[in-house]
Scaffold this motif. Structure first.
Motif, PDB file in Angstrom:
ATOM      1  N   THR A   1       0.853  -1.191   0.000  1.00 20.92           N
ATOM      2  CA  THR A   1       0.000   0.000   0.000  1.00 20.92           C
ATOM      3  C   THR A   1       0.885   1.236   0.000  1.00 20.92           C
ATOM      4  O   THR A   1       1.844   1.341   0.767  1.00 20.92           O
ATOM      5  CB  THR A   1      -0.940   0.036   1.222  1.00 20.92           C
ATOM      6  OG1 THR A   1      -0.152  -0.016   2.401  1.00 20.92           O
ATOM      7  CG2 THR A   1      -1.927  -1.106   1.210  1.00 20.92           C
ATOM      8  N   PRO A   2       0.594   2.196  -0.875  1.00 17.53           N
ATOM      9  CA  PRO A   2       1.432   3.398  -0.941  1.00 17.53           C
ATOM     10  C   PRO A   2       1.266   4.242   0.319  1.00 17.53           C
ATOM     11  O   PRO A   2       0.191   4.262   0.932  1.00 17.53           O
ATOM     12  CB  PRO A   2       0.908   4.141  -2.170  1.00 17.53           C
ATOM     13  CG  PRO A   2      -0.453   3.599  -2.413  1.00 17.53           C
ATOM     14  CD  PRO A   2      -0.488   2.216  -1.832  1.00 17.53           C
ATOM     15  N   PRO A   3       2.316   4.939   0.723  1.00 15.78           N
ATOM     16  CA  PRO A   3       2.217   5.783   1.914  1.00 15.78           C
ATOM     17  C   PRO A   3       1.305   6.985   1.638  1.00 15.78           C
ATOM     18  O   PRO A   3       1.087   7.372   0.485  1.00 15.78           O
ATOM     19  CB  PRO A   3       3.655   6.232   2.149  1.00 15.78           C
ATOM     20  CG  PRO A   3       4.310   6.134   0.825  1.00 15.78           C
ATOM     21  CD  PRO A   3       3.634   4.997   0.106  1.00 15.78           C
ATOM     22  N   ALA A   4       0.784   7.553   2.694  1.00 15.32           N
ATOM     23  CA  ALA A   4      -0.065   8.736   2.558  1.00 15.32           C
ATOM     24  C   ALA A   4       0.766   9.883   1.995  1.00 15.32           C
ATOM     25  O   ALA A   4       1.922  10.064   2.390  1.00 15.32           O
ATOM     26  CB  ALA A   4      -0.648   9.121   3.915  1.00 15.32           C
TER      27      ALA A   4
END
Length: 56
Positions: free
Chosen positions: A28-31
C-alpha cells in the motif's frame, strides 16, 4: 498420523496468510505528504524575518 498432517497443514496456511497480509500491507502506498509549491513567494506572502544589519 493424519492428525499431525492436518495440524501441520493448518499451521502452514496460517503462516502463509500472515506473510501475504504483511506483503499487502507493504504494497500500500504511503499517505501523500504536503509539498511546498514550486516557485517564488511574493513579498506580501513572506513571513516577517529580521533584516540583516549592514556594517560600514
Amino acid at each position: 498420523m493424519e492428525l499431525k498432517h492436518d495440524t501441520f497443514s493448518h499451521n502452514t496456511r496460517v503462516q502463509l496468510k500472515q506473510v501475504f497480509d504483511a506483503i499487502r500491507e507493504l504494497m500500500t502506498p504511503p499517505a501523500p505528504s504536503p509539498k511546498r509549491p514550486i516557485g517564488f513567494v511574493a513579498p506580501e506572502e513572506k513571513p516577517n524575518k529580521p533584516k540583516a544589519i549592514k556594517k560600514r
